[in-house]
Design a protein around this motif. Structure first.
Motif, mmCIF file in Angstrom:
data_model
loop_
_atom_site.group_PDB
_atom_site.id
_atom_site.type_symbol
_atom_site.label_atom_id
_atom_site.label_comp_id
_atom_site.label_asym_id
_atom_site.label_seq_id
_atom_site.Cartn_x
_atom_site.Cartn_y
_atom_site.Cartn_z
ATOM 1 N N ASP A 207 0.808 -1.225 0.000
ATOM 2 C CA ASP A 207 0.000 0.000 0.000
ATOM 3 C C ASP A 207 0.838 1.270 0.000
ATOM 4 O O ASP A 207 0.419 2.294 -0.544
ATOM 5 C CB ASP A 207 -0.928 0.002 1.225
ATOM 6 N N ARG A 208 2.026 1.219 0.595
ATOM 7 C CA ARG A 208 2.826 2.448 0.695
ATOM 8 C C ARG A 208 3.318 2.945 -0.662
ATOM 9 O O ARG A 208 3.798 4.078 -0.764
ATOM 10 C CB ARG A 208 4.014 2.233 1.632
ATOM 11 N N TYR A 209 3.205 2.104 -1.704
ATOM 12 C CA TYR A 209 3.626 2.519 -3.039
ATOM 13 C C TYR A 209 2.451 2.932 -3.938
ATOM 14 O O TYR A 209 2.658 3.273 -5.099
ATOM 15 C CB TYR A 209 4.414 1.392 -3.716
ATOM 16 N N ASP A 210 1.221 2.900 -3.409
ATOM 17 C CA ASP A 210 0.065 3.367 -4.179
ATOM 18 C C ASP A 210 0.149 4.889 -4.340
ATOM 19 O O ASP A 210 0.446 5.612 -3.375
ATOM 20 C CB ASP A 210 -1.238 3.029 -3.456
ATOM 21 N N TYR A 211 -0.140 5.370 -5.542
ATOM 22 C CA TYR A 211 -0.148 6.828 -5.726
ATOM 23 C C TYR A 211 -1.023 7.238 -6.903
ATOM 24 O O TYR A 211 -1.351 6.440 -7.781
ATOM 25 C CB TYR A 211 1.278 7.357 -5.925
ATOM 26 N N THR A 212 -1.379 8.519 -6.907
ATOM 27 C CA THR A 212 -1.967 9.164 -8.078
ATOM 28 C C THR A 212 -1.017 10.287 -8.473
ATOM 29 O O THR A 212 -0.345 10.877 -7.615
ATOM 30 C CB THR A 212 -3.365 9.731 -7.792
ATOM 31 N N SER A 213 -0.971 10.574 -9.760
ATOM 32 C CA SER A 213 -0.050 11.605 -10.215
ATOM 33 C C SER A 213 -0.662 12.445 -11.321
ATOM 34 O O SER A 213 -1.508 11.983 -12.089
ATOM 35 C CB SER A 213 1.263 10.984 -10.714
ATOM 36 N N SER A 214 -0.229 13.692 -11.367
ATOM 37 C CA SER A 214 -0.536 14.599 -12.467
ATOM 38 C C SER A 214 0.785 14.993 -13.102
ATOM 39 O O SER A 214 1.736 15.364 -12.400
ATOM 40 C CB SER A 214 -1.274 15.841 -11.967
ATOM 41 N N ASP A 215 0.830 14.909 -14.426
ATOM 42 C CA ASP A 215 2.081 15.112 -15.154
ATOM 43 C C ASP A 215 1.829 16.099 -16.301
ATOM 44 O O ASP A 215 0.977 15.857 -17.151
ATOM 45 C CB ASP A 215 2.550 13.759 -15.701
ATOM 46 N N VAL A 216 2.578 17.187 -16.286
ATOM 47 C CA VAL A 216 2.455 18.205 -17.338
ATOM 48 C C VAL A 216 3.780 18.288 -18.086
ATOM 49 O O VAL A 216 4.853 18.265 -17.465
ATOM 50 C CB VAL A 216 2.109 19.588 -16.751
ATOM 51 N N LYS A 217 3.720 18.392 -19.410
ATOM 52 C CA LYS A 217 4.943 18.531 -20.195
ATOM 53 C C LYS A 217 4.770 19.614 -21.252
ATOM 54 O O LYS A 217 3.673 19.849 -21.752
ATOM 55 C CB LYS A 217 5.332 17.214 -20.869
ATOM 56 N N VAL A 218 5.881 20.271 -21.569
ATOM 57 C CA VAL A 218 5.924 21.272 -22.639
ATOM 58 C C VAL A 218 7.174 20.979 -23.458
ATOM 59 O O VAL A 218 8.269 20.794 -22.908
ATOM 60 C CB VAL A 218 5.984 22.710 -22.089
ATOM 61 N N ARG A 219 7.020 20.952 -24.780
ATOM 62 C CA ARG A 219 8.143 20.627 -25.659
ATOM 63 C C ARG A 219 8.130 21.549 -26.875
ATOM 64 O O ARG A 219 7.063 21.844 -27.418
ATOM 65 C CB ARG A 219 8.039 19.161 -26.090
ATOM 66 N N ARG A 238 9.203 18.952 -17.997
ATOM 67 C CA ARG A 238 8.148 18.077 -17.470
ATOM 68 C C ARG A 238 8.040 18.278 -15.961
ATOM 69 O O ARG A 238 9.058 18.356 -15.249
ATOM 70 C CB ARG A 238 8.474 16.615 -17.769
ATOM 71 N N TYR A 239 6.806 18.354 -15.476
ATOM 72 C CA TYR A 239 6.560 18.464 -14.042
ATOM 73 C C TYR A 239 5.579 17.376 -13.621
ATOM 74 O O TYR A 239 4.525 17.208 -14.237
ATOM 75 C CB TYR A 239 5.973 19.829 -13.695
ATOM 76 N N GLU A 240 5.954 16.624 -12.596
ATOM 77 C CA GLU A 240 5.100 15.545 -12.103
ATOM 78 C C GLU A 240 4.837 15.725 -10.618
ATOM 79 O O GLU A 240 5.757 15.962 -9.826
ATOM 80 C CB GLU A 240 5.762 14.181 -12.347
ATOM 81 N N TYR A 241 3.574 15.606 -10.242
ATOM 82 C CA TYR A 241 3.145 15.701 -8.844
ATOM 83 C C TYR A 241 2.594 14.343 -8.433
ATOM 84 O O TYR A 241 1.559 13.911 -8.940
ATOM 85 C CB TYR A 241 2.077 16.791 -8.711
ATOM 86 N N ARG A 242 3.300 13.657 -7.524
ATOM 87 C CA ARG A 242 2.877 12.332 -7.067
ATOM 88 C C ARG A 242 2.391 12.417 -5.631
ATOM 89 O O ARG A 242 3.123 12.846 -4.729
ATOM 90 C CB ARG A 242 4.049 11.340 -7.123
ATOM 91 N N ASP A 243 1.183 11.941 -5.439
ATOM 92 C CA ASP A 243 0.580 11.944 -4.108
ATOM 93 C C ASP A 243 0.341 10.495 -3.685
ATOM 94 O O ASP A 243 -0.531 9.818 -4.236
ATOM 95 C CB ASP A 243 -0.741 12.724 -4.142
ATOM 96 N N TYR A 244 1.134 10.016 -2.724
ATOM 97 C CA TYR A 244 0.999 8.639 -2.243
ATOM 98 C C TYR A 244 -0.132 8.558 -1.224
ATOM 99 O O TYR A 244 -0.298 9.456 -0.381
ATOM 100 C CB TYR A 244 2.316 8.152 -1.645
ATOM 101 N N SER A 245 -0.915 7.469 -1.288
ATOM 102 C CA SER A 245 -2.165 7.403 -0.528
ATOM 103 C C SER A 245 -2.038 6.747 0.839
ATOM 104 O O SER A 245 -2.994 6.762 1.613
ATOM 105 C CB SER A 245 -3.233 6.668 -1.354
ATOM 106 N N SER A 246 -0.873 6.157 1.150
ATOM 107 C CA SER A 246 -0.699 5.503 2.449
ATOM 108 C C SER A 246 0.571 6.016 3.126
ATOM 109 O O SER A 246 1.469 6.558 2.477
ATOM 110 C CB SER A 246 -0.617 3.979 2.280
#
Length: 307
Positions: A207-219, A238-246
């Motif tokens: 469970d500690r590795y569960d996450y949701t992420s939002s990823d934005v890229k510009v090229r 590229r910018y990534e926001y990872r939010d782990y749930s546990s």
């Protein structure tokens, strides 16, 4: 790993069945083959293994080798499929126990439905560290794309993934993601922008590795004529926001990662079918999990030949 094998097998059978039907209905068809091989060298300021949140905080030089084989078959002007095999290897001077070899097999089946092109891509990735099994990754992605206007192009996709990490089974996971890319062609392929967004949910065995992420890229890609040959310049962020749930036990709280990555490159044809590339990248990983909090830059060069 029976589930991904069955999924990929079913998708391949479906694509093959549709292709066979299209081939019977088509009057003309054609098959083409292409290949590319590249050799390079690079310096990595912080040798790391991203999938294990492991970084050395030490730099090293590495030699790189990569190759691609591609077989494409057009059943008719509106229907085609392509099979690709990619091989890459990175061999470090000092951190040889982190030498990495990756094999990628891909299948793309696409149909032109007038203003929209839709299709299915399938990928299987097998990576090895120091000659030992490390990572298996299955990916299936239906997609649709098309021009919104003369210079605007849109591509959307759903991605299903199944990942296994030999050294840490707790990181084995299933993933679901949605991707959206917008392209603006200022001067066709000579100058264009690409902006993309991806939302992903990854469900791991631990469970500690569960996450949701939002990823934005510009090229941004631009080509100039230099000595009557096209010099290609590319700049990406590229910018990534990872939010782990546990809660992560070692830090006593939920983990949060904010990752920024920059990449730039110059690519120039030095002979008829050969190119030389200079590239550089910078990564800033900000995390409350110490092993995933670090900075890194990579600079390198690569010479390639295609036919």
């Amino acid at each position: 790993m029976q589930r991904p094998v069955q999924l990929v097998g079913f998708a391949c059978a479906l694509a093959a069945g549709l292709a066979a039907g299209a081939a019977r209905a088509a009057g003309d068809s054609s098959t083409s083959f292409s290949a590319e091989i590249g050799l390079g060298a690079e310096y990595d300021s912080n040798v790391s293994v991203d999938e294990l949140d492991a970084s050395s905080n030490q730099g090293d030089y590495a030699g790189t080798l990569d190759a691609e084989l591609k077989l494409k078959h057009e059943f008719n002007p509106k229907l085609d499929t392509s099979l690709t095999y990619n091989f890459s290897e990175t061999a470090y001077e000092e951190f040889d126990f982190l030498d990495r070899q990756t094999h990628l097999l891909g299948l793309d089946f696409a149909g032109d439905l007038g203003p929209v092109t839709s299709g299915l891509t399938l990928h299987y990735i097998n990576a090895r560290l120091d000659g030992e099994d490390f990572l298996e990754y299955y990916r299936a992605s239906p997609y649709a794309s098309g021009f919104l206007a003369k210079k605007w192009f849109l591509r959307g996709a759903y991605v299903y993934s199944d990942k296994s990490v030999e050294q840490n089974p707790g990181r084995d996971s299933l993933g679901h993601a949605g991707e959206l890319d917008v392209y603006f062609f200022r001067r066709g392929l000579r100058s264009y922008f690409n902006v993309g967004y991806k939302y992903k949910h990854e469900d791991a065995e631990a469970d500690r590795y569960d996450y949701t992420s939002s990823d934005v890229k510009v090229r941004y890609v631009h080509r100039w004529d230099v000595l009557q040959k096209p010099l290609k310049f590319e700049l990406g962020w590229r910018y990534e926001y990872r939010d782990y749930s546990s809660v992560t036990p070692s830090i006593g709280e939920e983990r949060l990662d904010k990752r920024q990555r920059w990449k730039t490159s110059l690519d120039y044809p030095v002979f008829t079918k050969g190119n030389i590339e200079l590239y550089g990248g910078y990564a800033d990983y900000d995390s409350n999990y110490p092993s995933a909090d670090y900075e890194q830059y990579v600079v390198g060069t690569r010479v390639s030949y295609s036919w």
